[in-house]
Design a protein around this motif. Structure first.
Motif, short mmCIF file in Angstrom:
data_model
loop_
_atom_site.label_atom_id
_atom_site.label_comp_id
_atom_site.label_asym_id
_atom_site.label_seq_id
_atom_site.Cartn_x
_atom_site.Cartn_y
_atom_site.Cartn_z
N GLY A 79 25.98 -46.29 14.14
CA GLY A 79 26.23 -45.81 15.49
C GLY A 79 27.06 -46.76 16.33
O GLY A 79 27.07 -47.97 16.10
N ALA A 80 27.72 -46.20 17.32
CA ALA A 80 28.51 -47.00 18.25
C ALA A 80 27.59 -47.84 19.14
O ALA A 80 27.94 -48.94 19.55
CB ALA A 80 29.38 -46.10 19.12
N LEU A 81 26.42 -47.30 19.43
CA LEU A 81 25.44 -48.01 20.25
C LEU A 81 24.24 -48.36 19.40
O LEU A 81 23.95 -47.68 18.41
CB LEU A 81 24.99 -47.12 21.43
CG LEU A 81 26.10 -46.68 22.37
CD1 LEU A 81 25.55 -45.70 23.39
CD2 LEU A 81 26.73 -47.88 23.06
N GLN A 82 23.51 -49.37 19.82
CA GLN A 82 22.36 -49.81 19.05
C GLN A 82 21.25 -48.77 19.12
O GLN A 82 20.96 -48.21 20.17
CB GLN A 82 21.87 -51.15 19.56
CG GLN A 82 20.86 -51.78 18.66
CD GLN A 82 20.63 -53.23 19.00
OE1 GLN A 82 20.84 -53.64 20.13
NE2 GLN A 82 20.20 -54.02 18.03
N PHE A 83 20.61 -48.52 17.99
CA PHE A 83 19.47 -47.61 17.91
C PHE A 83 18.24 -48.43 18.24
O PHE A 83 17.61 -49.01 17.37
CB PHE A 83 19.34 -47.05 16.49
CG PHE A 83 20.52 -46.25 16.03
CD1 PHE A 83 20.63 -44.91 16.37
CD2 PHE A 83 21.52 -46.83 15.25
CE1 PHE A 83 21.71 -44.16 15.94
CE2 PHE A 83 22.59 -46.08 14.81
CZ PHE A 83 22.69 -44.75 15.16
N HIS A 84 17.88 -48.51 19.50
CA HIS A 84 16.78 -49.36 19.90
C HIS A 84 15.43 -48.68 19.83
O HIS A 84 14.40 -49.31 19.90
CB HIS A 84 17.01 -49.91 21.31
CG HIS A 84 17.13 -48.84 22.35
ND1 HIS A 84 18.29 -48.12 22.51
CD2 HIS A 84 16.26 -48.36 23.25
CE1 HIS A 84 18.11 -47.23 23.47
NE2 HIS A 84 16.90 -47.36 23.93
N CYS A 85 15.43 -47.35 19.67
CA CYS A 85 14.17 -46.61 19.64
C CYS A 85 14.42 -45.28 18.94
O CYS A 85 15.33 -44.56 19.33
CB CYS A 85 13.70 -46.39 21.07
SG CYS A 85 12.34 -45.25 21.26
N PRO A 86 13.65 -44.93 17.92
CA PRO A 86 13.88 -43.66 17.22
C PRO A 86 13.77 -42.45 18.14
O PRO A 86 14.36 -41.42 17.87
CB PRO A 86 12.78 -43.62 16.16
CG PRO A 86 12.31 -45.01 16.02
CD PRO A 86 12.56 -45.69 17.32
N SER A 87 13.01 -42.56 19.23
CA SER A 87 12.87 -41.44 20.16
C SER A 87 14.00 -41.38 21.17
O SER A 87 14.13 -40.40 21.89
CB SER A 87 11.54 -41.56 20.91
OG SER A 87 10.48 -41.55 20.00
N CYS A 88 14.80 -42.44 21.25
CA CYS A 88 15.86 -42.50 22.25
C CYS A 88 17.22 -42.58 21.57
O CYS A 88 17.98 -43.52 21.78
CB CYS A 88 15.68 -43.72 23.15
SG CYS A 88 14.07 -43.81 23.93
#
Length: 171
Positions: free
Chosen positions: A112-121
């Motif tokens: 992803g272009a942005l960090q996946f900081h939370c599976p729900s977000c």
């Protein structure tokens, strides 16, 4: 619970817990004025930043041009001409890895272009996510990783994603 209710309750709870100093902007200390935008230099500021630009890597801004179907040359397409020319080409992409399973290395993951900081977000814009099928396992990292492979535009497939990178390997 609706997302808006969650965010409202989170804002008040965050202010009450003193999280404004831990990375959230709080105007004048008023709980009603708290913002979920990370404060400059906070431990959370990196969550909204995209992967840094890397020479030779495909620009996420170009990939973000995919979206609503448009009529082009007698057919309907989710991709502008600039992206259609990349279908089947070898490209390099730098981004944040989200593996499907625990482990040190992975053959299939999302980038992803942005960090996946939370599976729900998850990132709301699916044009900024690429499904990766690696030829050989890629080591997991919390920092951006660079992978090289064959870009496939998912035009006719039944997938909410727009892109897949086949035969990928660490670059």
């Amino acid at each position: 619970m609706l997302r808006r209710q969650f965010l409202s309750r989170f804002s008040v709870s965050a202010a009450a817990a003193g999280l404004a100093g831990a990375g959230f902007v709080c105007a004048g200390g008023d709980a009603a004025a708290i913002s979920l935008e990370p404060a400059e230099g906070s431990v959370l500021a990196h969550l909204r930043q995209g992967a840094p630009a890397v020479d030779g890597a495909l620009d996420w801004g170009l990939l973000a041009q995919a979206g609503e179907a448009r009529f082009q040359g007698g057919t309907v397409s989710r991709f502008p001409a600039a992206l259609q020319s990349l279908d089947g080409q070898e490209v390099a992409i730098s981004g944040y890895m989200m593996p499907f399973r625990d482990g040190k290395t992975h053959k299939e993951f999302l980038l992803g272009a942005l960090q996946f900081h939370c599976p729900s977000c998850m990132i709301g814009d699916l044009s900024r996510i690429v499904a990766v099928k690696a030829a050989e396992p890629v080591a997991y990292a919390e920092q951006p990783v660079m992978v090289r492979g064959t870009l496939r535009l998912l035009e006719s497939e039944q997938s909410p994603l727009f892109y897949r990178l086949d035969a990928a390997r660490s670059a």
